[in-house]
Design a protein around this motif. Structure first.
Motif, PDB file in Angstrom:
ATOM      1  N   HIS A 130      65.473   4.217  30.560  1.00  0.00           N
ATOM      2  CA  HIS A 130      64.149   4.559  30.247  1.00  0.00           C
ATOM      3  C   HIS A 130      63.333   4.820  31.237  1.00  0.00           C
ATOM      4  O   HIS A 130      62.953   4.032  31.926  1.00  0.00           O
ATOM      5  CB  HIS A 130      63.398   3.478  29.233  1.00  0.00           C
ATOM      6  N   LEU A 131      62.760   6.159  31.302  1.00  0.00           N
ATOM      7  CA  LEU A 131      61.724   6.471  32.138  1.00  0.00           C
ATOM      8  C   LEU A 131      60.387   5.802  31.638  1.00  0.00           C
ATOM      9  O   LEU A 131      59.732   6.593  30.661  1.00  0.00           O
ATOM     10  CB  LEU A 131      61.699   7.805  32.335  1.00  0.00           C
ATOM     11  N   ALA A 132      59.768   4.818  32.218  1.00  0.00           N
ATOM     12  CA  ALA A 132      58.695   4.001  31.534  1.00  0.00           C
ATOM     13  C   ALA A 132      58.287   2.972  32.493  1.00  0.00           C
ATOM     14  O   ALA A 132      59.201   2.685  33.384  1.00  0.00           O
ATOM     15  CB  ALA A 132      58.856   3.690  30.102  1.00  0.00           C
ATOM     16  N   GLY A 133      57.163   2.314  32.311  1.00  0.00           N
ATOM     17  CA  GLY A 133      56.547   1.146  33.152  1.00  0.00           C
ATOM     18  C   GLY A 133      56.566  -0.158  32.429  1.00  0.00           C
ATOM     19  O   GLY A 133      56.549  -0.058  31.179  1.00  0.00           O
ATOM     20  N   PHE A 134      55.898  -1.065  33.262  1.00  0.00           N
ATOM     21  CA  PHE A 134      55.730  -2.250  32.338  1.00  0.00           C
ATOM     22  C   PHE A 134      54.779  -2.054  31.386  1.00  0.00           C
ATOM     23  O   PHE A 134      54.590  -2.851  30.429  1.00  0.00           O
ATOM     24  CB  PHE A 134      54.903  -3.252  33.693  1.00  0.00           C
ATOM     25  N   LEU A 135      53.709  -1.139  31.584  1.00  0.00           N
ATOM     26  CA  LEU A 135      52.486  -1.235  30.663  1.00  0.00           C
ATOM     27  C   LEU A 135      52.947  -0.158  29.401  1.00  0.00           C
ATOM     28  O   LEU A 135      52.009  -0.412  28.608  1.00  0.00           O
ATOM     29  CB  LEU A 135      51.210  -0.623  31.392  1.00  0.00           C
ATOM     30  N   ASP A 136      53.515   0.687  29.655  1.00  0.00           N
ATOM     31  CA  ASP A 136      53.860   1.957  28.467  1.00  0.00           C
ATOM     32  C   ASP A 136      55.289   1.811  28.180  1.00  0.00           C
ATOM     33  O   ASP A 136      55.404   2.602  27.086  1.00  0.00           O
ATOM     34  CB  ASP A 136      53.358   3.112  29.002  1.00  0.00           C
TER      35      ASP A 136
END
Length: 236
Positions: free
Chosen positions: A108-114
């Motif tokens: 998954h291309l994503a971060g802690f916040l999103d």
């Protein structure tokens, strides 16, 4: 397994999690060097997975998965493994590792916040050597998001640069850490200096308050060095 974009929209005032922080890891060569400097070791990954009770069918999410070693090892033992990272280059390296080892994690291309997890509550959420990329306010939001991914009683694992020394000893402790850097063939003195100057490591007692406020109970803590900490927590 194909990569998915599982981000949920963030307001314009949100922290820019996709912008580089500290040492630049934007190239394939830099990511490969990072993988070596981290001392990636499948045996060490398996030992951690054993400690966390990850077996076939376990649903695991590794936030800021980097080059994907833990996620790949989890998938190889039959876990439903999800690797999440904001870096295209990191995910490319992770995907190549999975392909070489005939593993099929979810990327998954994503971060802690999103990152918006949609595959059912996780049994285990992990993050290693990455939460320090967020300032403390945003660390708290990241921990709230991570806890929300877990089933009640699920395990949250954190390893990072965390300072357990007395603030009065800061100069001496950090200088000693920097002076001792580069002796193991890994990160350089300049890397350590950049970390202290530009990244957002925090004190253990601050981080522990954040874990508690995120709805996590600290089950165990370890401070192998005054500059590093490991936490195993359970979601309340």
């Amino acid at each position: 397994m194909p990569r998915s974009d599982t981000r949920h929209p963030r307001p314009v005032w949100s922290f820019r999690e996709y912008a580089p922080v500290g040492v630049d890891l934007g190239s394939a060569a830099a990511v490969a060097a990072y993988d070596g400097n981290q001392g990636t070791d499948p045996a060490a990954d398996d030992a951690l997975l054993d400690r966390l009770g990850v077996t076939a069918g376990t649903r695991l999410i590794d936030l800021a998965c980097g080059t994907g070693s833990l996620v790949v090892q989890a998938a190889r033992r039959g876990a439903q493994a999800h690797g999440v990272d904001v870096s295209e280059q990191m995910l490319r390296h992770a995907e190549a590792r999975a392909e070489r080892l005939d593993a099929a994690p979810h990327w998954h291309l994503a971060g802690f916040l999103d990152y918006a997890h949609t595959a059912g509550p996780a049994d285990v959420v992990t993050t290693r050597s990455a939460l320090h990329q967020l300032p403390d306010f945003w660390k708290q939001q990241a921990l709230v998001n991570a806890a929300a991914m877990l089933r009640p009683g699920g395990t949250f694992y954190l390893w990072d640069v965390v300072f357990s020394f007395d603030p009065a000893d800061t100069d001496a402790r950090l200088q000693h850490w920097i002076d001792a850097s580069g002796t193991d063939g890994g990160f350089t003195r300049s890397d350590y200096e950049t970390h202290v100057r530009e990244e957002f490591s925090t004190y253990a007692w601050v981080l522990e308050g954040m874990l508690e406020r995120a709805g996590l109970t600290i089950v165990s803590r370890a401070f192998p060095r005054p500059t590093h900490a490991e936490y195993v927590c359970a979601r309340r």
